[in-house]
Design an enzyme around this catalytic site. Structure first.
Site, short mmCIF file in Angstrom:
data_model
loop_
_atom_site.label_atom_id
_atom_site.label_comp_id
_atom_site.label_asym_id
_atom_site.label_seq_id
_atom_site.Cartn_x
_atom_site.Cartn_y
_atom_site.Cartn_z
N GLY A 189 -3.36 -9.99 -37.88
CA GLY A 189 -4.62 -9.25 -37.99
C GLY A 189 -5.23 -9.04 -36.62
O GLY A 189 -6.45 -8.95 -36.46
N ALA A 190 -4.35 -8.95 -35.60
CA ALA A 190 -4.83 -8.95 -34.21
C ALA A 190 -5.57 -7.67 -33.84
O ALA A 190 -6.28 -7.65 -32.83
CB ALA A 190 -3.65 -9.18 -33.27
N ALA A 191 -5.43 -6.62 -34.64
CA ALA A 191 -6.19 -5.39 -34.35
C ALA A 191 -7.57 -5.41 -35.00
O ALA A 191 -8.36 -4.48 -34.82
CB ALA A 191 -5.40 -4.16 -34.84
N GLY A 192 -7.88 -6.46 -35.74
CA GLY A 192 -9.17 -6.53 -36.43
C GLY A 192 -10.26 -7.11 -35.54
O GLY A 192 -10.05 -7.38 -34.36
N GLN A 193 -11.43 -7.28 -36.16
CA GLN A 193 -12.61 -7.76 -35.42
C GLN A 193 -12.42 -9.13 -34.79
O GLN A 193 -12.74 -9.33 -33.62
CB GLN A 193 -13.76 -8.00 -36.38
N ASN A 226 -4.18 -11.08 -51.43
CA ASN A 226 -3.94 -11.95 -50.28
C ASN A 226 -2.78 -12.89 -50.51
O ASN A 226 -2.05 -13.23 -49.59
CB ASN A 226 -5.21 -12.70 -49.92
N GLN A 271 4.21 -14.19 -45.32
CA GLN A 271 4.09 -14.79 -43.98
C GLN A 271 4.55 -16.26 -43.98
O GLN A 271 5.14 -16.73 -43.00
CB GLN A 271 2.66 -14.63 -43.46
N GLY A 287 -7.85 -16.13 -42.50
CA GLY A 287 -8.07 -15.04 -43.48
C GLY A 287 -8.46 -15.60 -44.84
O GLY A 287 -7.86 -16.57 -45.32
N ASP A 307 -17.95 -23.30 -40.06
CA ASP A 307 -18.99 -23.96 -40.85
C ASP A 307 -19.46 -25.24 -40.14
O ASP A 307 -20.65 -25.54 -40.10
CB ASP A 307 -18.44 -24.27 -42.25
N HIS A 320 -14.14 -23.11 -47.74
CA HIS A 320 -14.89 -22.14 -46.92
C HIS A 320 -15.47 -21.09 -47.87
O HIS A 320 -14.93 -20.00 -48.02
CB HIS A 320 -14.00 -21.51 -45.86
P1 NAX Z 1 -10.90 -7.09 -40.11
O1 NAX Z 1 -10.82 -6.32 -41.38
O2 NAX Z 1 -11.67 -6.57 -38.96
O3 NAX Z 1 -9.41 -7.35 -39.58
C1 NAX Z 1 -8.38 -7.76 -40.42
C2 NAX Z 1 -7.10 -7.29 -39.80
O4 NAX Z 1 -6.03 -7.82 -40.58
C3 NAX Z 1 -6.96 -5.76 -39.82
O5 NAX Z 1 -6.57 -5.30 -38.53
C4 NAX Z 1 -5.87 -5.53 -40.86
O6 NAX Z 1 -5.08 -4.39 -40.59
C5 NAX Z 1 -5.06 -6.82 -40.70
N1 NAX Z 1 -4.16 -7.09 -41.82
C6 NAX Z 1 -4.32 -6.84 -43.14
N2 NAX Z 1 -3.22 -7.19 -43.81
C7 NAX Z 1 -2.36 -7.70 -42.90
C8 NAX Z 1 -1.05 -8.22 -43.00
N3 NAX Z 1 -0.40 -8.26 -44.17
N4 NAX Z 1 -0.45 -8.65 -41.87
C9 NAX Z 1 -1.08 -8.59 -40.69
N5 NAX Z 1 -2.32 -8.07 -40.53
C10 NAX Z 1 -2.94 -7.65 -41.64
O7 NAX Z 1 -11.38 -8.54 -40.55
P2 NAX Z 1 -11.95 -9.72 -39.64
O8 NAX Z 1 -13.41 -9.60 -39.53
O9 NAX Z 1 -11.14 -9.82 -38.40
O10 NAX Z 1 -11.69 -10.98 -40.60
C11 NAX Z 1 -10.37 -11.40 -40.90
C12 NAX Z 1 -10.37 -12.44 -41.99
O11 NAX Z 1 -11.07 -13.60 -41.58
C13 NAX Z 1 -11.07 -11.98 -43.28
O12 NAX Z 1 -10.27 -12.40 -44.39
C14 NAX Z 1 -12.36 -12.75 -43.26
O13 NAX Z 1 -12.91 -12.92 -44.55
C15 NAX Z 1 -11.90 -14.04 -42.65
N6 NAX Z 1 -12.93 -14.95 -42.10
C16 NAX Z 1 -12.72 -16.26 -42.27
C17 NAX Z 1 -13.58 -17.21 -41.74
C18 NAX Z 1 -13.31 -18.66 -41.90
O14 NAX Z 1 -14.17 -19.45 -41.47
N7 NAX Z 1 -12.20 -19.10 -42.50
C19 NAX Z 1 -14.81 -16.78 -41.01
C20 NAX Z 1 -14.76 -15.40 -40.52
C21 NAX Z 1 -14.09 -14.41 -41.42
O15 NAX Z 1 -14.99 -13.96 -42.37
#
Ligand code: NAX
Length: 327
Positions: free
Chosen positions: A11-15, A105, A112, A130, A159, A187
């Site tokens: 998910g390296a292209a994400g936020q 998911n 993976q 994730g 947290d 979480h």
């Molecule tokens: P984004 O939607 O900005 O980025 C997610 C990225 O994952 C995207 O680039 C998407 O293309 C990629 N992706 C989707 N399916 C994939 C796959 N099969 N293989 C590789 N990449 C894939 O989300 P972001 O804000 O970066 O958050 C990512 C995850 O972290 C979310 O599930 C979010 O709920 C979770 N979080 C978990 C936290 C924790 O404490 N455990 C806190 C922060 C965050 O909310």
């Protein structure tokens, strides 16, 4: 110079990825003397964005960054990796039930987990970020039977950091003066932020906050709802703080927590009456790459109710994806 460590980030292209990979490349995770190679995984549709991240990584001219590989192939991303941070996940979409989110998911984390099982270093350290992180970690671990369960963890550190920061603010003390804060469970809103054992400058914090109403009505719910508060304010979910928490989690796991307690979600082993077969946030210390659980803490009636709430939720999540787990 130390041998290069290989780190996969999904998910390296994400936020979160956009904050996380720069922190890793700067040496914040493994130390400022540890050269790194990054393997960035994202879906095919995100490959152009991923190339942009790669360009920016190059443009930072990080002295420790030896190599960046961008791919949509999990086996390529995980080949011989020492560390894997699984951030990529399917977000909840409009009209999606929790069950649908779990299923979408689950599919990602089965694939993976299998890829890690096939090609990662046998001592890989995996952090699942994730969501639903605890159950995704269970799925990935189950799909990787040739890796030791101790290779897997899920993130409670955001947290944990939120709880420490909130307590420090209430006490009017620097965050660094606080030790032994715990966030138990999932979480999710059922998490239990617990400062019964916390020390501030070495003195019991509960002696300075004798306010059970604040604990139950403000502290615990505000830690649990902090993610929603960030979304409300920013219009987007937590990203830099989540990336920072992932860096903290991995740094402590690899380099040691220097005797401090941190919260990590691990495969439950029956301690504290938590049934086996789920990932549960617990207090730990880390040393020499090993995680040592903090055992023997007293669980009073209120704590027991909170823990049970998280257990029930995690068992429900597990039952929804049980058919995917290898026995
Ligand atoms: P984004 O939607 O900005 O980025 C997610 C990225 O994952 C995207 O680039 C998407 O293309 C990629 N992706 C989707 N399916 C994939 C796959 N099969 N293989 C590789 N990449 C894939 O989300 P972001 O804000 O970066 O958050 C990512 C995850 O972290 C979310 O599930 C979010 O709920 C979770 N979080 C978990 C936290 C924790 O404490 N455990 C806190 C922060 C965050 O909310």
């Amino acid at each position: 110079m130390k041998p290069i460590k290989h780190i996969a980030v999904t998910g390296a292209a994400g936020q979160i990825g956009y904050s996380l990979v720069f922190r890793i490349a700067n040496g914040d995770m493994l130390g400022h003397d540890q050269p790194v190679s990054l393997r960035l995984l994202d879906v095919p549709a995100a490959q152009a964005a991923l190339r942009g991240v790669e360009m920016e990584l190059q443009d930072c001219a990080f002295p420790l960054l030896r190599d960046v590989v961008c791919t949509d192939d999990a086996e390529q991303a995980f080949a011989q990796v020492d560390y894997a941070i699984l951030v990529g996940a399917q977000p909840r979409q409009k009209g999606m039930e929790r069950r649908d989110l779990l299923a979408a998911n689950a599919d990602i984390f089965v694939r993976q987990g299998r890829a890690l099982n096939a090609v990662a270093s046998r001592t890989v350290k995996v952090l699942v970020v994730g969501n639903p992180a605890n159950t995704n970690a269970l799925i990935a671990m189950s799909a990787a039977p040739n890796l030791d369960p101790s290779c897997f963890s899920a993130m409670m550190r955001l947290d944990h950091n939120r709880a420490r920061a909130m307590l420090a603010k209430r006490l009017g003390e620097p965050v660094d003066s606080l030790e032994q804060v715990v966030v138990w469970g999932n979480h999710s809103p059922t998490m239990y932020a617990d400062y019964r054992f916390a020390l501030v400058r070495g003195e019991p914090a509960p002696l300075r906050i004798q306010d059970e109403q604040w604990n139950r009505e403000i502290f615990i719910p505000q830690v649990a709802q902090r993610g929603s508060a960030v979304i409300e304010a920013r219009g987007k979910s937590s990203a830099a703080s989540a990336a920072s928490a992932a860096v903290d989690h991995m740094r402590d796991w690899v380099c040691g927590s220097q005797g401090r307690w941190v919260s990590m979600s691990l495969p439950s082993n029956g301690d504290y009456g938590i049934p086996e077969g789920i990932f549960f946030g617990v207090p730990v210390r880390c040393e020499d790459g090993r995680i040592e659980r903090v055992n023997g803490l007293s669980i009073d009636t209120f704590a027991s109710e909170r823990l049970q709430g998280a257990v029930n939720e995690l068992l429900e999540e597990r039952d929804a994806i049980r058919h995917l787990l290898q026995s």
